[in-house]
Design a protein around this motif. Structure first.
Motif, PDB file in Angstrom:
ATOM      1  N   SER A 114       3.856   1.884  -0.901  1.00 42.62           N
ATOM      2  CA  SER A 114       4.705   1.985  -2.315  1.00 42.62           C
ATOM      3  C   SER A 114       3.815   2.196  -3.667  1.00 42.62           C
ATOM      4  O   SER A 114       4.552   2.812  -4.462  1.00 42.62           O
ATOM      5  CB  SER A 114       5.325   0.300  -3.119  1.00 42.62           C
ATOM      6  N   GLN A 115       2.359   1.983  -3.363  1.00 43.78           N
ATOM      7  CA  GLN A 115       1.073   2.590  -4.336  1.00 43.78           C
ATOM      8  C   GLN A 115       0.936   3.705  -4.497  1.00 43.78           C
ATOM      9  O   GLN A 115       0.846   4.650  -4.767  1.00 43.78           O
ATOM     10  CB  GLN A 115      -0.030   1.414  -4.307  1.00 43.78           C
ATOM     11  N   GLU A 116       1.408   4.150  -2.820  1.00 33.82           N
ATOM     12  CA  GLU A 116       1.249   5.297  -2.816  1.00 33.82           C
ATOM     13  C   GLU A 116       1.868   6.375  -3.150  1.00 33.82           C
ATOM     14  O   GLU A 116       1.621   7.741  -3.536  1.00 33.82           O
ATOM     15  CB  GLU A 116       0.809   6.246  -0.959  1.00 33.82           C
TER      16      GLU A 116
ATOM     17  N   SER B 169       1.117  -1.451  -0.252  1.00 36.27           N
ATOM     18  CA  SER B 169      -0.176   0.262  -0.273  1.00 36.27           C
ATOM     19  C   SER B 169       0.829   0.902   0.071  1.00 36.27           C
ATOM     20  O   SER B 169       0.598   2.612  -0.698  1.00 36.27           O
ATOM     21  CB  SER B 169      -1.100   0.365   1.213  1.00 36.27           C
TER      22      SER B 169
ATOM     23  N   ALA C   8       2.337   6.587  -6.881  1.00 32.39           N
ATOM     24  CA  ALA C   8       0.911   7.295  -7.342  1.00 32.39           C
ATOM     25  C   ALA C   8       0.979   9.054  -6.804  1.00 32.39           C
ATOM     26  O   ALA C   8       1.153  10.057  -8.103  1.00 32.39           O
ATOM     27  CB  ALA C   8      -0.430   7.278  -6.504  1.00 32.39           C
TER      28      ALA C   8
END
Length: 99
Positions: free
Chosen positions: A83-85, A81, A88
């Protein structure tokens, strides 16, 4: 973990019944004054702890492995989570700089 907890509770209840019977039959001493109920519970706890430590060792090890796997899975999900933030956020910053 629920299975281990129920097994531990079962060992305690068994010890409680045995201690209660021993106290009320006169084999074990009674508590002082009105403390007889507390005496029976504390004595049952004292007896059931080493019994469950030895008798439930395999179940405790299984429960600890399950808890450790669950913690590792939660850490992995948290890292994913994050790394996704980060991706983005980096994308939004680069789009903001090019505009």
């Amino acid at each position: 973990m629920l299975r281990y907890t129920l097994m531990r509770l079962g060992v305690f209840v068994g010890c409680l019944v045995v201690v209660w019977g021993a106290v009320y039959s006169g084999i074990a001493p009674r508590g002082l004054g009105n403390s007889n109920g507390l005496w029976v519970v504390l004595l049952a706890l004292l007896i059931s702890a080493p019994i469950s430590f030895v008798a439930l060792r395999k179940e405790r090890d299984r429960a600890s492995v399950q808890v450790a796997q669950r913690v590792d899975r939660m850490k992995a999900n948290l890292d994913a989570s994050r790394s996704q933030e980060d991706v983005a956020d980096d994308t939004a910053r680069t789009q903001g700089q090019t505009s």
